[in-house]
Design a protein around this motif. Structure first.
Motif, PDB file in Angstrom:
ATOM      1  N   GLN A   1     -48.024  25.931  64.882  1.00  0.00           N
ATOM      2  CA  GLN A   1     -47.562  25.246  63.684  1.00  0.00           C
ATOM      3  C   GLN A   1     -46.351  25.941  63.076  1.00  0.00           C
ATOM      4  O   GLN A   1     -45.450  25.278  62.540  1.00  0.00           O
ATOM      5  CB  GLN A   1     -48.702  25.193  62.653  1.00  0.00           C
TER       6      GLN A   1
ATOM      7  N   TRP B   1     -42.844  24.182  62.524  1.00  0.00           N
ATOM      8  CA  TRP B   1     -42.303  24.139  61.158  1.00  0.00           C
ATOM      9  C   TRP B   1     -40.885  24.690  61.114  1.00  0.00           C
ATOM     10  O   TRP B   1     -40.030  24.174  60.375  1.00  0.00           O
ATOM     11  CB  TRP B   1     -43.220  24.900  60.225  1.00  0.00           C
TER      12      TRP B   1
ATOM     13  N   GLY C   1     -43.339  18.304  62.116  1.00  0.00           N
ATOM     14  CA  GLY C   1     -44.622  18.328  61.431  1.00  0.00           C
ATOM     15  C   GLY C   1     -44.447  18.465  59.936  1.00  0.00           C
ATOM     16  O   GLY C   1     -43.334  18.620  59.413  1.00  0.00           O
ATOM     17  N   THR C   2     -45.571  18.442  59.251  1.00  0.00           N
ATOM     18  CA  THR C   2     -45.526  18.525  57.789  1.00  0.00           C
ATOM     19  C   THR C   2     -45.831  19.953  57.322  1.00  0.00           C
ATOM     20  O   THR C   2     -46.447  20.762  58.035  1.00  0.00           O
ATOM     21  CB  THR C   2     -46.559  17.566  57.179  1.00  0.00           C
ATOM     22  N   GLU C   3     -45.431  20.223  56.105  1.00  0.00           N
ATOM     23  CA  GLU C   3     -45.659  21.557  55.525  1.00  0.00           C
ATOM     24  C   GLU C   3     -47.141  21.802  55.311  1.00  0.00           C
ATOM     25  O   GLU C   3     -47.622  22.935  55.479  1.00  0.00           O
ATOM     26  CB  GLU C   3     -44.919  21.665  54.196  1.00  0.00           C
ATOM     27  N   ILE C   4     -47.868  20.740  54.983  1.00  0.00           N
ATOM     28  CA  ILE C   4     -49.287  20.916  54.721  1.00  0.00           C
ATOM     29  C   ILE C   4     -50.042  21.358  55.954  1.00  0.00           C
ATOM     30  O   ILE C   4     -50.981  22.160  55.888  1.00  0.00           O
ATOM     31  CB  ILE C   4     -49.894  19.600  54.152  1.00  0.00           C
ATOM     32  N   GLN C   5     -49.610  20.900  57.118  1.00  0.00           N
ATOM     33  CA  GLN C   5     -50.252  21.330  58.375  1.00  0.00           C
ATOM     34  C   GLN C   5     -50.007  22.824  58.624  1.00  0.00           C
ATOM     35  O   GLN C   5     -50.891  23.560  59.057  1.00  0.00           O
ATOM     36  CB  GLN C   5     -49.695  20.499  59.530  1.00  0.00           C
ATOM     37  N   TYR C   6     -48.780  23.254  58.332  1.00  0.00           N
ATOM     38  CA  TYR C   6     -48.435  24.666  58.492  1.00  0.00           C
ATOM     39  C   TYR C   6     -49.269  25.523  57.548  1.00  0.00           C
ATOM     40  O   TYR C   6     -49.828  26.558  57.929  1.00  0.00           O
ATOM     41  CB  TYR C   6     -46.944  24.852  58.249  1.00  0.00           C
TER      42      TYR C   6
ATOM     43  N   GLU D   1     -52.140  24.801  56.078  1.00  0.00           N
ATOM     44  CA  GLU D   1     -53.562  24.783  56.435  1.00  0.00           C
ATOM     45  C   GLU D   1     -53.855  25.748  57.583  1.00  0.00           C
ATOM     46  O   GLU D   1     -54.870  26.460  57.584  1.00  0.00           O
ATOM     47  CB  GLU D   1     -53.979  23.357  56.811  1.00  0.00           C
ATOM     48  N   ALA D   2     -52.993  25.766  58.594  1.00  0.00           N
ATOM     49  CA  ALA D   2     -53.176  26.677  59.729  1.00  0.00           C
ATOM     50  C   ALA D   2     -53.083  28.140  59.275  1.00  0.00           C
ATOM     51  O   ALA D   2     -53.860  29.006  59.692  1.00  0.00           O
ATOM     52  CB  ALA D   2     -52.144  26.370  60.802  1.00  0.00           C
TER      53      ALA D   2
END
Length: 383
Positions: free
Chosen positions: A160, A164, A169-174, A176-177
């Motif tokens: 992620q 990023w 991808g989205t910032e929220i995925q980064y 969360e990981a």
């Protein structure tokens, strides 16, 4: 017949004369001895009566003429000594007990069954040394599970992070990981801390006094397992009478003796209590101790706290000091005559008294026989 009677009478007269002479010879010395004994008894009786008369006259004359009494008094046999001059120290002696600021109970910090007990009573250990182990199987399994989850979380986070950076991808995925990885790392650290606490360790250098835990026993956090005493931070605590308030102070020099081991140490008063115990009218005094292998907690110690010192004092044995209505006095010897001298006594320590007034240290004092003399008695000094 008449001739025979005359002859017989002459014979009887001769025998009578002979017997009288023999009796006189044999009894003469005995009569003389008896007379001498009688004469001696009469002379002794006369001498006794004369001595009694002399003593009576001497007493009567002595009452009328004191000078006559002094001249005719028999000289008293005495021994002498001189006062000592120099340093005089006074100590307060009290009995105390050795205590330790590091006398603690070591308890388990996690729940579990005692798996191994390494320490034994009386064992000397160093700081950090393992004393016992508590079963950590459940914690170990949780650690293995978290480690696997963390391994996957790190891979996901790294991917992620790369996406990023490429703006994929989205910032929220980064985030969360990243949060997942960090949470698992903290959980792993917490479990490893718990795992470390399953090993009961010595908090400092010291001695295991008692082992309270038993192998296979289930313990909870706070359950006492060992009584542990540290090698350092030993001190003596004693109760001092309240009459020494203001006399015994922090920093005063102290001589410490241990009767059980025959050892003596020098130290200082480290703390003085601020409260008087109403039960025994005493206050607490603490004296720090240097680390000594032979000194153990609860050992009896005798403290000698110096509360007074004089660099040039006149001292004499305390038993020589007598008292009357005017005060304390001693007897000195001047020209083979005892003299009564009044003194002012200071402090007394171990049968030695400090003399503040009345003596300069050059006098000759009556020692043995001091109770037999009086003022202006003739004395004879034994050599």
């Amino acid at each position: 017949m008449k001739k025979q009677k005359k002859k017989h009478m002459k014979t009887n007269i001769g025998l009578l004369i002979f017997g009288t002479i023999l009796l006189a010879v044999s009894c003469g010395p005995k009569d003389e001895l008896s007379q001498k004994k009688t004469q001696l008894a009469e002379l002794k009786k006369s001498a006794a009566e004369m001595r009694a008369s002399i003593e009576t006259l001497e007493k009567e004359i002595a009452q009328l003429d004191p000078a006559f009494a002094q001249e005719n008094r028999k000289a008293v046999l005495i021994s002498t000594l001189t006062p000592s001059s120099g340093k005089f120290e006074h100590f307060v002696e009290v009995t105390g007990s050795v205590l330790s600021k590091k006398n603690v109970n070591i308890s388990g910090e996690v729940s579990g069954r005692v798996q191994e007990i390494i320490a034994t009573e009386g064992m000397r250990v160093t700081k950090g040394q393992v004393l016992a182990r508590i079963d950590a199987e459940a914690i170990s399994r949780n650690i293995e599970e978290i480690e696997k989850q963390l391994e996957l979380a790190k891979i996901v986070f790294e991917k992620q992070e790369r996406l990023w950076k490429q703006q994929i991808g989205t910032e929220i995925q980064y985030l969360e990981a990243k949060n997942r990885k960090e949470t698992l790392e903290k959980s792993l650290a917490s479990l490893k801390t718990q795992e470390a606490r399953t090993q009961v360790r010595a908090p400092f250098n010291g001695t295991v006094e008692t082992v309270q835990a038993r192998l296979g026993e289930l313990v909870q956090p706070g359950t006492p397992m060992f009584q542990f005493v540290g090698d350092s931070d030993l001190f003596v605590e004693a109760d001092v009478s309240e009459r020494y308030v203001g006399i015994v102070n922090k920093g005063d020099a102290v001589a410490i003796s241990f009767p059980s081991i025959g050892q003596e140490l020098k130290s200082k008063v480290s703390a003085v209590g601020a409260i008087i115990n109403p039960n025994n009218r005493t206050f607490k005094v603490e004296v720090v101790l240097p680390a000594q292998a032979e000194i153990k907690p609860n050992m009896i110690a005798v403290l000698k706290i110096k509360d007074y010192e004089s660099a040039s004092a006149v001292t004499i044995p305390n038993y020589l000091i007598l008292q009357d209505n005017k005060g304390d006095y001693v007897f000195t010897v001047e020209n083979n005559t005892s003299k009564k001298r009044y003194i002012k006594r200071g402090k007394t320590f171990k049968e030695t008294a400090e003399i503040l007034e009345g003596l300069t240290g050059t006098e000759v004092l009556v020692d043995k026989g001091f109770r037999e003399v009086g003022d202006n008695y003739a004395v004879n000094v034994a050599k």
